[in-house]
Design a protein around this motif. Structure first.
Motif, PDB file in Angstrom:
ATOM      1  N   TRP A   1     -24.072  25.266 -14.218  1.00  0.00           N
ATOM      2  CA  TRP A   1     -23.591  26.644 -15.374  1.00  0.00           C
ATOM      3  C   TRP A   1     -22.995  27.571 -14.320  1.00  0.00           C
ATOM      4  O   TRP A   1     -22.776  27.704 -13.354  1.00  0.00           O
ATOM      5  CB  TRP A   1     -25.032  27.087 -15.696  1.00  0.00           C
ATOM      6  CG  TRP A   1     -25.917  26.250 -16.248  1.00  0.00           C
ATOM      7  CD1 TRP A   1     -27.254  26.087 -15.574  1.00  0.00           C
ATOM      8  CD2 TRP A   1     -26.016  25.512 -17.328  1.00  0.00           C
ATOM      9  NE1 TRP A   1     -27.919  25.225 -16.334  1.00  0.00           N
ATOM     10  CE2 TRP A   1     -27.270  24.769 -17.570  1.00  0.00           C
ATOM     11  CE3 TRP A   1     -25.099  25.316 -18.314  1.00  0.00           C
ATOM     12  CZ2 TRP A   1     -27.589  24.073 -18.490  1.00  0.00           C
ATOM     13  CZ3 TRP A   1     -25.373  24.534 -19.480  1.00  0.00           C
ATOM     14  CH2 TRP A   1     -26.591  23.768 -19.637  1.00  0.00           C
ATOM     15  N   GLN A 119     -28.140  21.321 -16.008  1.00  0.00           N
ATOM     16  CA  GLN A 119     -26.661  21.059 -16.793  1.00  0.00           C
ATOM     17  C   GLN A 119     -26.560  19.508 -16.673  1.00  0.00           C
ATOM     18  O   GLN A 119     -26.370  18.758 -15.778  1.00  0.00           O
ATOM     19  CB  GLN A 119     -25.666  21.856 -16.024  1.00  0.00           C
ATOM     20  CG  GLN A 119     -24.560  22.011 -16.866  1.00  0.00           C
ATOM     21  CD  GLN A 119     -23.408  21.120 -16.954  1.00  0.00           C
ATOM     22  OE1 GLN A 119     -23.761  19.783 -17.350  1.00  0.00           O
ATOM     23  NE2 GLN A 119     -22.161  21.077 -16.505  1.00  0.00           N
ATOM     24  N   HIS A 122     -24.433  17.742 -14.202  1.00  0.00           N
ATOM     25  CA  HIS A 122     -24.790  17.866 -12.538  1.00  0.00           C
ATOM     26  C   HIS A 122     -25.531  16.875 -12.312  1.00  0.00           C
ATOM     27  O   HIS A 122     -26.015  16.589 -11.265  1.00  0.00           O
ATOM     28  CB  HIS A 122     -25.328  19.402 -12.667  1.00  0.00           C
ATOM     29  CG  HIS A 122     -24.570  20.207 -12.427  1.00  0.00           C
ATOM     30  ND1 HIS A 122     -24.464  21.187 -11.241  1.00  0.00           N
ATOM     31  CD2 HIS A 122     -23.479  20.910 -13.151  1.00  0.00           C
ATOM     32  CE1 HIS A 122     -23.336  22.114 -11.314  1.00  0.00           C
ATOM     33  NE2 HIS A 122     -22.647  21.869 -12.279  1.00  0.00           N
ATOM     34  N   HIS A 145     -16.574  19.244 -17.760  1.00  0.00           N
ATOM     35  CA  HIS A 145     -17.598  20.012 -16.876  1.00  0.00           C
ATOM     36  C   HIS A 145     -17.621  21.482 -17.130  1.00  0.00           C
ATOM     37  O   HIS A 145     -18.761  22.028 -17.339  1.00  0.00           O
ATOM     38  CB  HIS A 145     -17.455  19.411 -15.489  1.00  0.00           C
ATOM     39  CG  HIS A 145     -18.602  19.865 -14.675  1.00  0.00           C
ATOM     40  ND1 HIS A 145     -19.640  19.033 -14.142  1.00  0.00           N
ATOM     41  CD2 HIS A 145     -18.984  21.251 -13.982  1.00  0.00           C
ATOM     42  CE1 HIS A 145     -20.405  19.858 -13.482  1.00  0.00           C
ATOM     43  NE2 HIS A 145     -20.062  21.093 -13.376  1.00  0.00           N
ATOM     44  N   ASP A 149     -20.291  23.777 -18.339  1.00  0.00           N
ATOM     45  CA  ASP A 149     -20.960  24.998 -17.610  1.00  0.00           C
ATOM     46  C   ASP A 149     -20.693  26.500 -18.059  1.00  0.00           C
ATOM     47  O   ASP A 149     -21.599  27.264 -17.980  1.00  0.00           O
ATOM     48  CB  ASP A 149     -20.002  25.109 -16.120  1.00  0.00           C
ATOM     49  CG  ASP A 149     -20.380  24.198 -15.141  1.00  0.00           C
ATOM     50  OD1 ASP A 149     -21.572  23.863 -15.069  1.00  0.00           O
ATOM     51  OD2 ASP A 149     -19.759  24.182 -13.991  1.00  0.00           O
TER      52      ASP A 149
HETATM   53 ZN    ZN Z   1     -21.206  22.969 -12.920  1.00  0.00          ZN
END
Ligand code: ZN
Ligand code: DCM
Ligand code: DCM
Length: 264
Positions: A1, A119, A122, A145, A149
């Protein structure tokens, strides 16, 4: 994140820790304000970009070598590399707390890693966790990604500031206590075991990784690459973004309670 997501996770956790846990971590962190967790929630991101902190970069993720969207899975022996990963990091930082050698920086890092493991990207190896998948979001060029995030949480919460994170966390806290997550929250703690941090974190990693197949790229990379994801994709994804942030905060509170007092 991104920073806002991590601060929201921290504020949710603040709302669910017990009073002894709050006192315990306020003492370690040297901060008796209500922002004691949120104020350090992004420290580990800054640290990994310093020369001294380079070693901690792999601690923010586990690169699952699965095959989305047809097959999602995470395996500790297969996916946690020799340099470590978010699962081994949660284990190591937890054991340092238990041996009484925890510093303020260690608390900040352990909390950050619990946020990151929620996340979905991840918990995925493909295209460096989606960093190499170019997309646009409401007209801005970025990568898959980064929208998970940052762009999607911030669009939904209404900004990027710590004040926005606090308000977003208050809404999610009510949803957990008496709203749409009330009946889910007990299940969110299934498998939590302070004596076995690897198994605990693997439950969290497998849960998040499953959303790579169901929600992040249900129709494969080609369906998102070069596409603007600010519309229908965002609408389909946002319930999972929201749930994973809520879950991360609730599980972080339980983990901090276990560290400080031995029960959730
Ligand atoms: Zn990230
Ligand atoms: N980040 C930041 N400041 C730094 C380093 C990173 O705000 N000095 C943020 C930008 C990204 C986020 O961290 O949105 C990515 O890190 P992660 O997903 O590991 O939290
Ligand atoms: N990241 C990841 N998996 C990887 C590499 C990086 O999940 N194999 C994450 C960490 C940051 C973001 O992607 O949140 C960007 O990483 P970097 O700043 O290292 O480019």
């Amino acid at each position: 994140w991104g920073n806002m997501g991590h601060e929201a996770v921290a504020y949710i956790a603040t709302n669910f820790v017990t009073t002894p846990t709050k006192t315990y971590f306020q003492n370690i962190l040297g901060d008796t304000t209500t922002d004691y967790l949120a104020a350090v929630a992004t420290y580990a991101d800054t640290y990994r970009y310093t020369t001294a902190g380079l070693y901690s970069k792999p601690y923010h993720f586990i690169d699952a070598n699965d095959s989305p969207p047809s097959s999602c899975s995470v395996e500790y022996s297969r996916d946690c590399g020799s340099e470590g990963c978010v699962v081994s990091a949660i284990k190591n930082y937890t054991s340092r707390v238990q041996s009484g050698t925890l510093s303020a920086a260690n608390v900040a890092q352990a909390a950050k890693f619990v946020g990151d493991i929620h996340q979905p990207l991840h918990d995925e190896n493909l295209d460096v966790g989606g960093n190499d998948i170019t997309v646009t979001f409401d007209g801005t060029s970025t990568n898959l990604h980064h929208i998970w995030d940052t762009n999607m949480p911030e669009k939904y919460a209404g900004g990027s500031t710590i004040a926005v994170a606090k308000t977003f966390a208050a809404t999610l806290t009510t949803a957990i206590k008496t709203g749409k997550y009330e009946s889910d929250k007990a299940g969110w703690l299934t498998g939590i075991d302070i004596t076995d941090p690897v198994s605990t974190a693997m439950v969290w990693a497998s849960d998040a990784n499953s959303f790579v197949c169901s929600t992040v790229m249900p129709n494969g990379v080609s369906a998102v690459e070069g596409v603007d994801l600010g519309g229908a994709y965002y609408t389909a994804a946002i319930p999972i973004v929201e749930e994973q942030i809520a879950k991360a905060g609730y599980r972080l509170a339980a983990w901090l309670n276990l560290i400080a007092t031995g029960s959730t």
